[in-house]
Design an enzyme around this catalytic site. Structure first.
Site, PDB file in Angstrom:
ATOM      1  N   HIS A   9       0.816  -1.211   0.000  1.00 56.48           N
ATOM      2  CA  HIS A   9       0.000   0.000   0.000  1.00 56.48           C
ATOM      3  C   HIS A   9       0.851   1.263   0.000  1.00 56.48           C
ATOM      4  O   HIS A   9       0.339   2.369  -0.226  1.00 56.48           O
ATOM      5  CB  HIS A   9      -0.921  -0.002   1.218  1.00 56.48           C
ATOM      6  CG  HIS A   9      -2.211   0.730   1.008  1.00 56.48           C
ATOM      7  ND1 HIS A   9      -2.472   1.492  -0.114  1.00 56.48           N
ATOM      8  CD2 HIS A   9      -3.322   0.837   1.785  1.00 56.48           C
ATOM      9  CE1 HIS A   9      -3.670   2.022  -0.019  1.00 56.48           C
ATOM     10  NE2 HIS A   9      -4.208   1.642   1.120  1.00 56.48           N
ATOM     11  N   ASP A  54      -2.308   2.262  -4.522  1.00 60.28           N
ATOM     12  CA  ASP A  54      -3.524   2.697  -3.832  1.00 60.28           C
ATOM     13  C   ASP A  54      -4.630   1.669  -4.019  1.00 60.28           C
ATOM     14  O   ASP A  54      -4.597   0.852  -4.949  1.00 60.28           O
ATOM     15  CB  ASP A  54      -3.986   4.053  -4.373  1.00 60.28           C
ATOM     16  CG  ASP A  54      -3.008   5.174  -4.060  1.00 60.28           C
ATOM     17  OD1 ASP A  54      -2.311   5.072  -3.025  1.00 60.28           O
ATOM     18  OD2 ASP A  54      -2.927   6.129  -4.857  1.00 60.28           O
TER      19      ASP A  54
END
Length: 409
Positions: A380, A384
């Site tokens: 992450h 995204d």
């Protein structure tokens, strides 16, 4: 004069290995280039060949020892004479364990095949090899055992060449609480270390979707015979997912990128690491430039990886690099999982088993459809949630409508 057997160059950045198994014992006659030992590195097992013909006079290290590149691990006396050939050294525990196949010691076996032969106690000289130059493969041994061509053998005596007899049935369990300690292989230690590092370093997150496999299954059913006839390989599911991944990675390049310090490295090529099972654990050989390959090229490459993984003949070069990974837990029956990324890669696609489930169709009717859950685990820090979801949607669209793969849509 004795010749030293040294640890060969193991690959880029690999400086040491663990002695996994001695394939030849002191006193054994060896031919030039015949494997005499198996070494385990961080990624693969590889064989050490004899530099010349002669008699193996002594082991300089034991199974389980860590050795560096260039280290001397054994000595070979030229010719077949000498003290070693007339007064054979006492066998190591590994040699004693291998006694049921002692008469076939001249047969060259890969580490994986040798372990399987020892496990079942069969005589490899009785098995027809289908590998390169007639060498035995794991499939050959497994098929031999499965067909019951011969019962497992045990020796009557302890000397080499002792008479053999069918193994007796094992005694029934008495409800004991035994336990066994087994040293972790170097490969397993490395896998454990890398997976833990991925958890400690990356901001791991997994997103899911499901895909209707009807179109792909119908396509395979319709063209599998023609495909096999033309290309000499089966049309599998992995080819569809590899090509679908290439299409999705082109649309969402961050999933094919990696973090290097404070920079993001984007790749204009797709090197797909494919997780396959090997005797010592999971390995991930790389399909290079998958974006430029045909379905047949992908399937041939994957088939070759699978075979060589079973035979223990994958090399360090096969596993080097990789920009994205596909792991198929479905072959083992997994319904859903959260795979862990393979650093420095930033994402891994997990495939799972296909099962019929009720699905609401566009017209409102309910039908049983062959469905598969997809899982994308990703870092992450770089990817995204929107990008991860978009990537999985692209995979879903391409699998449910394979025509998209042909027109790059």
């Amino acid at each position: 004069m004795a010749t030293d057997v040294k640890v060969p160059v193991l690959g880029e950045s690999i400086t040491e290995a663990t002695v996994g198994e001695w394939l030849k014992q002191p006193g054994d006659t060896v031919a030039a280039d015949e494997p005499i030992a198996s070494l385990e590195t961080d990624k693969v097992a590889l064989e050490v060949p004899a530099p010349e013909a002669g008699t193996l006079s002594e082991h300089m290290v034991a199974v389980g020892d860590t050795v560096e590149v260039g280290a001397i691990i054994a000595k070979i006396e030229a010719g077949s004479g000498g003290a070693a050939s007339t007064a054979k050294a006492a066998p190591a525990p590994e040699a004693a364990k291998a006694a049921p196949v002692a008469d076939a010691s001249s047969i060259t076996l890969s580490p994986a095949v040798r372990r399987l032969v020892l496990e079942h106690g069969v005589d490899p000289s009785k098995i027809k090899g289908t590998g390169k130059d007639g060498r035995l493969t794991k499939d050959d041994v497994e098929q031999y055992v499965k067909t019951g061509a011969a019962p497992p053998l045990v020796e009557k005596g302890t000397a080499k060449g002792a008479d053999m007899q069918p193994a007796a049935s094992a005694p029934a369990a008495t409800g004991g609480r035994g336990e066994e300690r087994v040293r972790m292989t170097r490969l397993r230690q490395t896998v454990a270390k890398r997976l833990k590092e991925a958890q400690d370093t990356a901001a791991l997150l997994t997103t899911f979707n499901d895909v209707d496999m009807t179109a792909v299954m119908e396509t395979r059913s319709k063209y599998k015979e023609l495909f096999a006839k033309k290309h000499g390989v089966k049309l599998g599911f992995m080819g569809f997912f590899a090509k679908a991944a290439c299409l999705a990675l082109k649309d969402v390049p961050s999933v094919n990128a990696q973090i290097d310090g404070e920079e993001i490295v984007y790749h204009d090529y797709v090197d797909i690491s494919v997780a396959v099972s090997a005797p010592n654990g999971l390995v991930v050989p790389v399909i290079r430039n998958a974006e430029a390959m045909s379905f047949a090229d992908v399937e041939n490459t994957i088939g070759d990886f699978g075979k060589r993984a079973k035979d223990g003949t994958l090399t360090m070069a096969d596993m080097k690099g990789g920009t994205f990974t596909i792991s198929n837990g479905g072959v083992f029956g997994s319904l859903m999982s959260t795979p862990i990324i393979n650093p420095p890669q930033s994402a891994v696609l997990g495939l799972h088993r296909i099962e019929k489930r009720p699905v609401v169709m566009p017209d409102g009717s309910i039908a049983a459809r062959p469905m598969m859950y997809l899982a994308l685990s990703y870092d992450h820090r770089l990817i995204d949630g929107r990008e991860a979801v978009t990537f999985l949607v692209r995979i879903k669209e391409a699998i449910e409508d394979p025509t998209r793969l042909l027109i790059d849509l």
